[in-house]
Write an enzyme that holds these catalytic residues in place. Sequence first.
Site, PDB file in Angstrom:
ATOM      1  N   LYS A  43       0.835  -1.198   0.000  1.00  0.00           N
ATOM      2  CA  LYS A  43       0.000   0.000   0.000  1.00  0.00           C
ATOM      3  C   LYS A  43       0.875   1.256   0.000  1.00  0.00           C
ATOM      4  O   LYS A  43       2.095   1.172   0.188  1.00  0.00           O
ATOM      5  CB  LYS A  43      -0.919   0.006   1.219  1.00  0.00           C
ATOM      6  CG  LYS A  43      -0.186  -0.021   2.560  1.00  0.00           C
ATOM      7  CD  LYS A  43      -1.151  -0.141   3.718  1.00  0.00           C
ATOM      8  CE  LYS A  43      -0.391  -0.191   5.046  1.00  0.00           C
ATOM      9  NZ  LYS A  43      -1.314  -0.285   6.201  1.00  0.00           N
ATOM     10  N   TYR A 269      14.282  30.944   7.041  1.00  0.00           N
ATOM     11  CA  TYR A 269      13.119  31.653   7.555  1.00  0.00           C
ATOM     12  C   TYR A 269      13.129  31.772   9.073  1.00  0.00           C
ATOM     13  O   TYR A 269      13.522  30.841   9.780  1.00  0.00           O
ATOM     14  CB  TYR A 269      11.839  30.926   7.141  1.00  0.00           C
ATOM     15  CG  TYR A 269      11.530  30.970   5.662  1.00  0.00           C
ATOM     16  CD1 TYR A 269      11.286  32.170   5.024  1.00  0.00           C
ATOM     17  CD2 TYR A 269      11.481  29.795   4.926  1.00  0.00           C
ATOM     18  CE1 TYR A 269      10.986  32.210   3.674  1.00  0.00           C
ATOM     19  CE2 TYR A 269      11.180  29.814   3.564  1.00  0.00           C
ATOM     20  CZ  TYR A 269      10.935  31.025   2.942  1.00  0.00           C
ATOM     21  OH  TYR A 269      10.638  31.053   1.606  1.00  0.00           O
ATOM     22  N   MET A 318      10.481  24.646   1.589  1.00  0.00           N
ATOM     23  CA  MET A 318       9.677  23.746   0.780  1.00  0.00           C
ATOM     24  C   MET A 318      10.522  22.958  -0.208  1.00  0.00           C
ATOM     25  O   MET A 318      10.317  21.755  -0.377  1.00  0.00           O
ATOM     26  CB  MET A 318       8.605  24.530   0.008  1.00  0.00           C
ATOM     27  CG  MET A 318       7.722  23.635  -0.858  1.00  0.00           C
ATOM     28  SD  MET A 318       6.451  24.537  -1.768  1.00  0.00           S
ATOM     29  CE  MET A 318       5.303  24.914  -0.454  1.00  0.00           C
ATOM     30  N   ASP A 319      11.501  23.603  -0.841  1.00  0.00           N
ATOM     31  CA  ASP A 319      12.269  22.967  -1.911  1.00  0.00           C
ATOM     32  C   ASP A 319      13.768  22.919  -1.635  1.00  0.00           C
ATOM     33  O   ASP A 319      14.519  22.373  -2.448  1.00  0.00           O
ATOM     34  CB  ASP A 319      12.048  23.714  -3.231  1.00  0.00           C
ATOM     35  CG  ASP A 319      10.582  23.982  -3.479  1.00  0.00           C
ATOM     36  OD1 ASP A 319       9.819  23.003  -3.567  1.00  0.00           O
ATOM     37  OD2 ASP A 319      10.195  25.167  -3.558  1.00  0.00           O
TER      38      ASP A 319
END
Length: 390
Positions: A43, A269, A318-319
């Site tokens: 799965k 950040y 994020m990246d």
Amino acid sequence: MAHKKTGIFKRAWIEIDLDALAHNVHDIKSKIQSGCDIMAVIKADAYGHGVGRVAERLVREGISTFAVATLSEGAEVREYAPESDILVLGYTHPADAKHLVKYRLAQLASDAVHARALDETGHKISIHVAIDTGMHRLGVEPMHFSDIESIYKSRNLTVVGTATHLASPDSLAESDIEFTELQMERFITVVQRLRDKGYDVGKLHTQSSYAIYNHPDIDCDYVRPGIMLYGVHSQDDDTKVSTDLRPVLSLKALIAQVRQIDKGESVSYGRIYTAKTPIMLATVSIGYADGIPRNLTGHDGMCIVNGRKVPIIGRVCMDMLMLDVTGAGEVKAGDIATFIGKVGDIEIRCEELADCAGTITNEILCRLGARLPRIYTEKSTEEEFVRQRL
């Protein structure tokens, strides 16, 4: 137009060792009872490993039964395992029963209400009956035996298996071992009662990964290895029977930039990291959109660069994310950063990364982003080859 050649725009990727997968299959086979077969749980895109190539290799290793979580997963696996038995463990709405028939999938009946609704569709469906022996997730409790019995009386449903799910097979604490034994006692009592009344209970299965290694004496028709099929434990813990599992997956990314940051300068950040001394800062082309846990910020040794473990500093973006590569030798753009895997004698196991993130390996592997290409390696009998696919 989407590119289908791995490596054209390689920035971060996953490497899958299919020979390690095969090795794990044979380790599991060596631990289970004679006459017991493996129902491979694939799965969630084979726990992030890529269901197509994993299913194909497992078929080659003699696996003929699979378990998935959803109807759509079952339909996908059918493409790669045309002759295999496939069980859907999760809920399928009766309105979709025709697709169970179309793709020749067996369905776990979560309770008597679910079974009745499937039966009333008129479709001829193979089912496994879930007995709730204490997990309290799906299934019918033994005290409601008449409800259990009603499933076996269904007109359109053919029972081909009976199952339960053990709540704490990963624990070797005495109280948890006793609870597992209680669950098995409840399960066998129900099964025997059904047999005494003349019902065919089909194939029995109760053991997930940890139960295979912590309760090897359980005698059923199938075991259901999930996470350990892929060579890792859910977390860093011991098992009653020793394992000889090999991690199947490695996670890597390219360094995009290296530069010096002066004392007092902040990184990423929120400015949560400030350099106490001048450091060499490397920006890596991978982030939380690829599955790197955002809370890995500040953990030492969560990446291998130049044969050295280095820390992630500043908030994971994020990246992208940033590393302190001070003391790691000459590091440059285009070098490889390894987050899961082994480089020489240095290794970061998925268990280690999961522990630092405050979770389990199952979650880490399943959350690895779809935009990460999977690169598959395996050996044939005559030559080593690499097959790559996005």
